[in-house]
Design a protein around this motif. Structure first.
Motif, short mmCIF file in Angstrom:
data_model
loop_
_atom_site.label_atom_id
_atom_site.label_comp_id
_atom_site.label_asym_id
_atom_site.label_seq_id
_atom_site.Cartn_x
_atom_site.Cartn_y
_atom_site.Cartn_z
N ASP A 107 41.26 68.26 -6.15
CA ASP A 107 42.55 67.65 -6.44
C ASP A 107 43.20 67.16 -5.14
OD1 ASP A 107 44.68 66.83 -8.02
OD2 ASP A 107 45.75 68.72 -7.68
N ALA A 108 43.24 65.85 -4.95
CA ALA A 108 43.87 65.22 -3.78
C ALA A 108 43.22 65.66 -2.46
CB ALA A 108 45.37 65.47 -3.76
N GLU A 109 41.91 65.82 -2.47
CA GLU A 109 41.16 66.12 -1.26
C GLU A 109 40.04 65.10 -1.09
OE1 GLU A 109 41.54 70.91 -0.59
OE2 GLU A 109 39.73 70.15 -1.55
N THR A 110 39.61 64.94 0.16
CA THR A 110 38.55 63.99 0.47
C THR A 110 37.51 64.65 1.36
OG1 THR A 110 40.13 62.17 0.36
CG2 THR A 110 38.04 61.73 1.49
N LEU A 111 36.25 64.55 0.95
CA LEU A 111 35.15 64.98 1.80
C LEU A 111 34.81 63.83 2.73
CD1 LEU A 111 32.89 66.94 2.64
CD2 LEU A 111 31.47 65.89 0.85
N VAL A 112 34.86 64.07 4.03
CA VAL A 112 34.55 63.06 5.03
C VAL A 112 33.24 63.43 5.70
CG1 VAL A 112 35.29 61.89 7.14
CG2 VAL A 112 37.00 62.64 5.46
N ARG A 113 32.27 62.55 5.57
CA ARG A 113 31.00 62.70 6.29
C ARG A 113 31.05 61.70 7.45
NH1 ARG A 113 27.97 63.19 0.86
NH2 ARG A 113 28.01 65.43 0.66
N HIS A 114 31.08 62.25 8.63
CA HIS A 114 31.24 61.42 9.83
C HIS A 114 29.91 61.40 10.58
CE1 HIS A 114 32.86 59.52 13.28
NE2 HIS A 114 33.14 60.59 13.98
N GLY A 115 29.30 60.22 10.58
CA GLY A 115 28.02 60.08 11.26
C GLY A 115 28.19 59.56 12.67
N GLY A 116 27.37 60.08 13.54
CA GLY A 116 27.33 59.58 14.91
C GLY A 116 25.94 59.03 15.18
N LYS A 117 25.89 57.84 15.71
CA LYS A 117 24.61 57.22 16.08
C LYS A 117 24.82 56.55 17.43
CE LYS A 117 21.40 53.72 14.35
NZ LYS A 117 21.15 52.80 13.23
N LEU A 118 24.01 56.93 18.41
CA LEU A 118 24.15 56.43 19.77
C LEU A 118 22.79 56.01 20.28
CD1 LEU A 118 25.84 56.13 22.42
CD2 LEU A 118 25.20 58.49 22.93
N MET A 119 22.74 54.83 20.86
CA MET A 119 21.49 54.32 21.43
C MET A 119 21.70 54.05 22.92
SD MET A 119 18.37 53.59 21.07
CE MET A 119 17.59 52.86 19.67
N PRO A 120 21.06 54.86 23.78
CA PRO A 120 21.11 54.58 25.22
C PRO A 120 19.97 53.64 25.61
CG PRO A 120 20.11 56.73 24.83
CD PRO A 120 20.46 56.16 23.48
N TYR A 121 20.20 52.84 26.64
CA TYR A 121 19.20 51.89 27.11
C TYR A 121 18.89 52.13 28.58
CZ TYR A 121 20.29 49.43 22.80
OH TYR A 121 20.49 49.12 21.49
N GLY A 122 17.74 51.64 29.01
CA GLY A 122 17.35 51.71 30.40
C GLY A 122 17.29 53.14 30.91
N VAL A 123 17.78 53.33 32.12
CA VAL A 123 17.75 54.65 32.75
C VAL A 123 18.58 55.68 31.97
CG1 VAL A 123 19.69 54.23 34.32
CG2 VAL A 123 17.86 55.79 35.00
N TRP A 124 19.55 55.22 31.19
CA TRP A 124 20.40 56.12 30.40
C TRP A 124 19.61 56.89 29.36
CZ3 TRP A 124 24.84 57.26 32.41
CH2 TRP A 124 25.43 56.34 33.29
N ARG A 125 18.43 56.40 28.99
CA ARG A 125 17.59 57.13 28.02
C ARG A 125 17.18 58.49 28.55
NH1 ARG A 125 13.32 52.57 26.51
NH2 ARG A 125 13.45 52.40 28.75
N LEU A 126 17.10 58.62 29.87
CA LEU A 126 16.72 59.90 30.48
C LEU A 126 17.78 60.98 30.27
CD1 LEU A 126 15.33 58.52 33.86
CD2 LEU A 126 14.02 59.21 31.83
N ALA A 127 18.99 60.56 29.99
CA ALA A 127 20.11 61.50 29.81
C ALA A 127 20.35 61.85 28.34
CB ALA A 127 21.37 60.91 30.43
N ARG A 128 19.39 61.60 27.47
CA ARG A 128 19.57 61.83 26.02
C ARG A 128 20.15 63.20 25.68
NH1 ARG A 128 17.37 58.54 22.17
NH2 ARG A 128 16.95 60.32 20.82
N PRO A 129 19.63 64.31 26.23
CA PRO A 129 20.20 65.61 25.86
C PRO A 129 21.69 65.75 26.22
CG PRO A 129 18.07 65.90 26.92
CD PRO A 129 18.46 64.46 27.09
N ILE A 130 22.05 65.25 27.38
CA ILE A 130 23.46 65.32 27.81
C ILE A 130 24.30 64.38 26.96
CG2 ILE A 130 25.04 64.79 29.72
CD1 ILE A 130 22.67 65.67 31.58
N LEU A 131 23.80 63.18 26.71
CA LEU A 131 24.53 62.21 25.89
C LEU A 131 24.73 62.73 24.47
CD1 LEU A 131 22.85 58.90 27.10
CD2 LEU A 131 25.18 59.69 27.59
#
Length: 156
Positions: A107-131
């Motif tokens: 009753d008057a509530e909303t389920l919010v599914r919040h997706g996160g999608k991130l694509m690193p490029y170049g040297v930034w791919r090496l930081a995937r765990p931190i990102l």
């Protein structure tokens, strides 16, 4: 290489139309995200008119300016934003697609599914765990601020 992806969920005590209206109001983020601990300092819509697919914006963050646009929109159930960060020579460093999928819940509530999608490029791919950790923290902060914005007592 595959993007970094995850999903968070919260139930918000507000009707789906109100939750959707808050999410689609790009400059309204300045009100409910303020003081949340997010990297977002402010945001502004850069194209005229009501928000729809293709509407553009610029986020002022602790990392600098990040342009973006609304990539998908289905009222009142789905909104997907797309943002990117480029190096000075114009090469992509990152792209992100934060998404919100809303369903009525109780009753008057909303389920919010919040997706996160991130694509690193170049040297930034090496930081995937931190990102991944940073992105998960930022998306959690955003979703918690959204929920809190509906739970505040007016005038407090």
């Amino acid at each position: 290489m595959r993007p970094i992806e995850f999903e968070l969920q919260r139930t918000i005590r507000a009707p789906i139309e109100e939750v959707f209206a808050r999410l689609i109001d790009i400059e309204g983020y300045n009100d409910w995200m303020a003081g949340s601990g997010s990297m977002l300092n402010s945001t502004r819509q850069t194209s005229p008119g009501e928000p729809t697919v293709g509407t553009t914006f610029v986020d002022e963050t602790s990392q600098g300016e990040m342009p973006g646009e609304i990539a998908e929109l289905e009222r009142p159930h789905t909104i997907v934003f797309h943002w990117w960060e480029e190096s000075k020579p114009g090469k992509l460093k990152f792209e992100g697609w934060p998404s919100y999928h809303l369903e009525p819940s109780g009753d008057a509530e909303t389920l919010v599914r919040h997706g996160g999608k991130l694509m690193p490029y170049g040297v930034w791919r090496l930081a995937r765990p931190i990102l991944r950790r940073l992105a998960l923290k930022e998306r959690t902060t955003t979703l918690d601020a959204l929920k809190a914005s509906f739970e505040r007592t007016p005038g407090v």
